[in-house]
Enzyme design. Structure first.
Site, PDB file in Angstrom:
ATOM      1  N   ASP A 165       0.849  -1.205   0.000  1.00 48.13           N
ATOM      2  CA  ASP A 165       0.000   0.000   0.000  1.00 48.13           C
ATOM      3  C   ASP A 165       0.875   1.243   0.000  1.00 48.13           C
ATOM      4  OD1 ASP A 165      -2.414  -1.327   0.077  1.00 48.13           O
ATOM      5  OD2 ASP A 165      -2.807  -0.945   2.192  1.00 48.13           O
ATOM      6  N   ARG A 222      -1.400  -0.586  -8.602  1.00 54.95           N
ATOM      7  CA  ARG A 222      -2.745  -0.127  -8.261  1.00 54.95           C
ATOM      8  C   ARG A 222      -2.721   1.412  -8.340  1.00 54.95           C
ATOM      9  NH1 ARG A 222      -3.862  -0.575  -2.205  1.00 54.95           N
ATOM     10  NH2 ARG A 222      -3.837  -2.817  -2.539  1.00 54.95           N
TER      11      ARG A 222
END
Ligand SMILES: Cc1cc2nc3c(=O)[nH]c(=O)nc-3n(C[C@H](O)[C@H](O)[C@H](O)COP(=O)(O)OP(=O)(O)OC[C@H]3O[C@@H](n4cnc5c(N)ncnc54)[C@H](O)[C@@H]3O)c2cc1C
Length: 310
Positions: free
Chosen positions: A135, A187
């Site tokens: 992340d 992402r």
């Protein structure tokens, strides 16, 4: 501007210890809309439930900015337990990890502990044919996260590790291009942290335009893209873009957060798109929950109503 002000106000209020204490004690029933329980088993039950609608999963053990090396390593051990449990129950594990939660920024035995622990996690995921997404957190961590991603990509291969770029950061376009040699699984998100205007675009329309640019550039580069947004107009544009450029449905996927726009998730999956839900779970849900509330004014009313109902 108003979006920024709203987000800033909510995150500032949520940062007050007194508010946290109240929400933690009375808000769990409300938080459950966004968080799939506190245990590994509740998270895996959510995975199974989503599978019924053809939706894939991305599991996230909550916890960030954990301070001591011992706690960081214990946190990483818990992620390993999650990977083991997922594998034992017949799932190919796909997890997200915040490097701050496993020791990024703390040196132990001459190496950054975040990298040491991430290596254990990606190694275990690879053993099961799984995948780990690193992340992206606040802007101060971007350089180190991208450098550690590059290291892990070199050691384990792009099939097993990916990371995230945030379209609100001015730097992301250059960061994406600089990763082209890896053909990485990325992402793309808009960005969820409270950032100064010196590093992040303050105007939502600019963030949205930057989002489209990043997705299209990464698709054109021939790399796998995780289009992580609930923004229907962007999703529509991406659908047109892939059609126009002959990009196959298995060259990208849509990703959304657990509990947000379930209708849209189901609908896209029914149309044959790959859709993956990001499933957070664990006891440390407060910071994650605050960011979700800060994204949308209607969510504040949802929380207040839920808490008043008790
Ligand atoms: C799978 C996934 C992974 C993510 N990982 C990261 C990460 O690593 N780092 C990071 O900084 N950020 C991450 N984010 C969060 C992201 O940066 C945004 O804050 C978040 O996705 C909201 O932006 P949006 O793209 O949905 O667009 P927005 O323009 O904010 O929202 C578009 C529409 O989506 C719906 N919506 C959006 N948010 C909510 C909400 N909280 N509640 C209800 N409806 C909502 C509303 O209908 C809204 O009009 C991730 C998001 C997703 C989906």
């Amino acid at each position: 501007m108003i979006d920024q002000l709203y987000r800033k106000t909510v995150l500032t209020v949520a940062g007050q210890k007194a508010v946290e204490t109240i929400v933690r004690s009375r808000g769990w029933s409300v938080a459950q809309r966004f968080v799939a329980g506190e245990s590994i088993q509740t998270a895996l039950d959510a995975v199974r439930e989503l599978e019924k609608d053809g939706i894939l999963s991305n599991l996230d053990l909550l916890g960030e900015f954990i301070d001591s090396p011992e706690k960081c390593t214990a946190f990483a051990d818990n992620v390993l337990r999650l990977l083991d449990a997922a594998h034992e129950q017949g799932f190919t594990p796909y997890v997200s990890v915040k490097l701050s939660s496993v020791g990024q920024g703390q040196t132990v035995n001459g190496e950054d502990l975040g990298l040491t622990n991430a290596r254990r996690i990606v190694g275990r995921a690879r053993q099961y044919g799984g995948f780990v997404c690193l992340d992206m957190e606040d802007h101060a961590r971007v350089d180190q996260t991208l450098a550690q991603f590059r290291t892990l990509h070199g050691e384990f291969g792009g099939q097993h590790v990916g990371t995230v770029l945030q379209s609100y950061l001015y730097r992301s376009e250059a960061d994406r291009a600089a990763l082209d040699d890896l053909n990485p699984n990325l992402r793309i998100v808009k960005g969820a942290y409270l950032e100064p205007e010196t590093v992040a675009m303050p105007v939502k329309a600019d963030v949205d335009a930057s989002y489209r640019k990043l997705v299209y550039a990464h698709m054109k580069a021939g790399a796998y893209v995780n289009v992580a947004t609930h923004d229907e107009s962007i999703i529509r544009d991406v659908q047109h873009f892939v059609l126009a450029h002959g990009i196959a449905k298995d060259a990208f996927e849509f990703q959304m957060l657990y509990g947000i726009r379930r209708d849209l998730q189901k609908n896209l999956a029914a149309q044959g798109y790959r859709v993956r839900a990001y499933i957070p779970y664990g006891r440390d849900w407060y910071a994650y929950f605050s960011r979700r509330i800060a994204e949308r004014p209607a969510n504040v009313m949802f929380v207040l109503r839920g808490m008043l109902r008790g």
